[in-house]
Design a protein around this motif. Structure first.
Motif, mmCIF file in Angstrom:
data_model
loop_
_atom_site.group_PDB
_atom_site.id
_atom_site.type_symbol
_atom_site.label_atom_id
_atom_site.label_comp_id
_atom_site.label_asym_id
_atom_site.label_seq_id
_atom_site.Cartn_x
_atom_site.Cartn_y
_atom_site.Cartn_z
ATOM 1 N N THR A 38 0.839 -1.210 0.000
ATOM 2 C CA THR A 38 0.000 0.000 0.000
ATOM 3 C C THR A 38 0.872 1.257 0.000
ATOM 4 O O THR A 38 0.623 2.214 -0.740
ATOM 5 C CB THR A 38 -0.911 -0.005 1.238
ATOM 6 N N ASN A 84 -8.245 0.790 -5.430
ATOM 7 C CA ASN A 84 -9.620 0.449 -5.844
ATOM 8 C C ASN A 84 -9.809 -1.048 -5.647
ATOM 9 O O ASN A 84 -8.933 -1.737 -5.086
ATOM 10 C CB ASN A 84 -9.897 0.874 -7.290
ATOM 11 N N LYS A 85 -10.924 -1.531 -6.117
ATOM 12 C CA LYS A 85 -11.244 -2.943 -5.909
ATOM 13 C C LYS A 85 -10.234 -3.853 -6.567
ATOM 14 O O LYS A 85 -9.780 -4.844 -5.982
ATOM 15 C CB LYS A 85 -12.650 -3.237 -6.453
ATOM 16 N N VAL A 86 -9.814 -3.487 -7.759
ATOM 17 C CA VAL A 86 -8.836 -4.309 -8.497
ATOM 18 C C VAL A 86 -7.506 -4.322 -7.753
ATOM 19 O O VAL A 86 -6.861 -5.363 -7.606
ATOM 20 C CB VAL A 86 -8.659 -3.787 -9.939
ATOM 21 N N ASN A 125 -6.975 -3.709 -4.599
ATOM 22 C CA ASN A 125 -7.102 -4.453 -3.348
ATOM 23 C C ASN A 125 -7.052 -5.955 -3.569
ATOM 24 O O ASN A 125 -6.441 -6.695 -2.793
ATOM 25 C CB ASN A 125 -8.407 -4.083 -2.651
ATOM 26 N N ASN A 126 -7.743 -6.411 -4.650
ATOM 27 C CA ASN A 126 -7.711 -7.840 -4.968
ATOM 28 C C ASN A 126 -6.291 -8.279 -5.298
ATOM 29 O O ASN A 126 -5.861 -9.388 -4.942
ATOM 30 C CB ASN A 126 -8.661 -8.151 -6.110
ATOM 31 N N THR A 127 -5.596 -7.399 -6.017
ATOM 32 C CA THR A 127 -4.203 -7.717 -6.407
ATOM 33 C C THR A 127 -3.312 -7.819 -5.168
ATOM 34 O O THR A 127 -2.490 -8.725 -5.036
ATOM 35 C CB THR A 127 -3.648 -6.641 -7.367
#
Length: 464
Positions: free
Chosen positions: A6, A17-19, A21-23
């Motif tokens: 982060t 973003n969501k992508v 965070n998933n990564t």
């Protein structure tokens, strides 16, 4: 790992973003990234260590270090306190050799005896022990060596072609009765600085029939020809007693005074032998009066005021009889005569000093007013079975070493004084009364002691 990623993405301005965070979630346990993160952390720590190392060096370089001033010709020691800088090592200190000091690396200590007064810049060469390369830096500190106060005083020779010229110093050593005597007289720093004469003087003489005399005089600093006054006073009084008729009369009077060996009390002696006491005092008084008249005649001949010859005078006339040592004394002025018996059983001042209530100030042999009803108090008649030391001194010794008249009969003060003569002083100068071949030179050297504010002529006579 999540925190690390982060922070890294934020540094690269990558929005979360969501992508993203998933990564991040999928990379948290990535072995390769874990190794990379550990390596990065290790490198950061190394960078911080290097930073701390250099920062400590800079802190030390900028830190104000107060180094104690040294004093020329005095033992010096200063230890650097490096508690704040645990990793700093002082390798060397440059320029110390300019003032005769050295550096003890093992103890972080500057030490030695500075040879000269000076203000120098010390170059402190140091490094940080966590630095593998041991690269050095230099910290500059101003260092002051104060001058020896003695060196601030000039020592100008007096004009030996001037009227009433006198040597700047004098010494004497010889036998005295069955004892010995040493005398030294030295011009004070105030006179040496101005190139003027020594006003003190002394004379010693072994007389006939077992008598001996020693006399000391301190010419008044305010009197133009005090040096001549003290010289004449000591010479004249010695010659007054260098007379067989005078000594014969004195001899018979003293014997009569102490005729009864059983009499030990001074009060009893005074009661029974008052006439003989008066005869003895009259003999001494006449010689002192002759001296006063001689000085007056000389002043008239030289067309100078009598007060220009102002001088104090003390003398001791003594002889060893079968019944003990008889010590006759006289004093005018502020120079003491002291006797010390064995093991300090008795420490006595043998004359009245013209200080305090008695005289209201110094008196001189040149003053007609001293020949008054109180004149008899200036003479003393004393008898001792034995004695250890007999001292005559001018105020150049008395003022710095005893300060007040009351201390002149203080046994502890005299013990300290004798320890001083024995070498317990800041100059380590000893007057050796046992191996006394050089005792006159030793005493003259001792007279050069430093005492702030006391720079008068110094004369000290010691019978031992």
């Amino acid at each position: 790992m999540e925190k690390f990623l982060t922070q890294l993405l934020a540094e690269k301005n990558i929005q979360i973003n969501k992508v993203v965070n998933n990564t991040i979630a999928k990379l948290i346990d990535n072995a390769k990234l874990v190794e990379f993160a550990k390596e990065i952390s290790r490198l950061k720590n190394q960078i911080l260590q290097i930073f701390d190392m250099y920062r400590e060096k800079e802190d030390f370089k900028e830190k104000h270090l107060a180094i104690d001033n040294a004093n020329a010709k005095k033992e010096y020691s200063f230890i650097f306190d490096l508690v704040e800088f645990p990793n700093i090592v002082i390798e060397e200190i440059r320029n110390l050799e300019l003032v005769g000091l050295e550096f003890d690396k093992d103890n972080n200590r500057i030490y030695g005896i500075p040879s000269i007064a000076n203000t120098i810049d010390l170059q402190i060469v140091f490094y940080n022990k966590t630095d593998e390369s041991k690269s050095t830096d230099i910290k500059v500190i101003q260092f002051i060596v104060n001058p020896d106060p003695k060196d601030l005083w000039l020592n100008k020779s007096s004009d030996q072609n001037a009227i009433y010229a006198k040597a700047d110093e004098a010494t004497y050593k010889n036998s005295f009765l069955d004892k010995k005597i040493v005398v030294a007289s030295k011009r004070g720093r105030s006179h040496a600085h101005a190139g003027t004469f020594r006003d003190d003087d002394f004379r010693v003489k072994q007389l006939t029939d077992g008598w001996a005399v020693v006399t000391v005089a301190d010419g008044a600093g305010s009197a133009k020809y005090a040096r001549q006054g003290s010289k004449m006073a000591t010479e004249f009084i010695v010659e007054q007693f260098n007379n067989e008729d005078v000594l014969s009369e004195l001899n018979s009077s003293v014997k009569a005074f102490y005729a009864e060996n059983e009499i030990n009390s001074e009060k009893e002696i005074k009661k029974q032998d008052v006439n003989y006491k008066q005869i003895i005092i009259n003999i001494l008084y006449k010689r002192v009066l002759n001296l006063h008249n001689e000085l007056k005649t000389f002043a008239d001949q030289e067309k100078i005021a009598l007060k220009e010859l102002n001088t104090t005078l003390i003398f001791v006339l003594c002889k060893k009889f079968d019944f003990g040592y008889v010590v006759l004394t006289f004093g005018v002025g502020d120079c003491p005569i002291n006797i010390i018996t064995k093991d300090f059983e008795d420490v006595s001042l043998l004359n009245i000093l013209d200080v305090g209530e008695f005289g209201g100030g110094t008196r001189f042999i040149t003053m007609p007013e001293i020949f008054n009803n109180e004149m008899g108090k200036r003479f003393s008649i004393n008898k001792y079975e034995s004695f250890d030391r007999l001292f005559l001194m001018t105020d150049g010794i008395y003022d710095p070493k005893f300060v007040t008249e009351s201390k002149l009969e203080d046994k502890e003060m005299w013990k300290t004084f004798l320890e001083d003569l024995n070498g317990k002083n800041e100059d380590d100068l000893k007057v050796d009364f046992e191996n006394d071949e050089e005792i006159d030179k030793q005493l003259l050297g001792w007279l050069d002691f430093w005492s702030k504010g006391n720079h008068d002529d110094r004369t000290l006579a010691i019978i031992y």
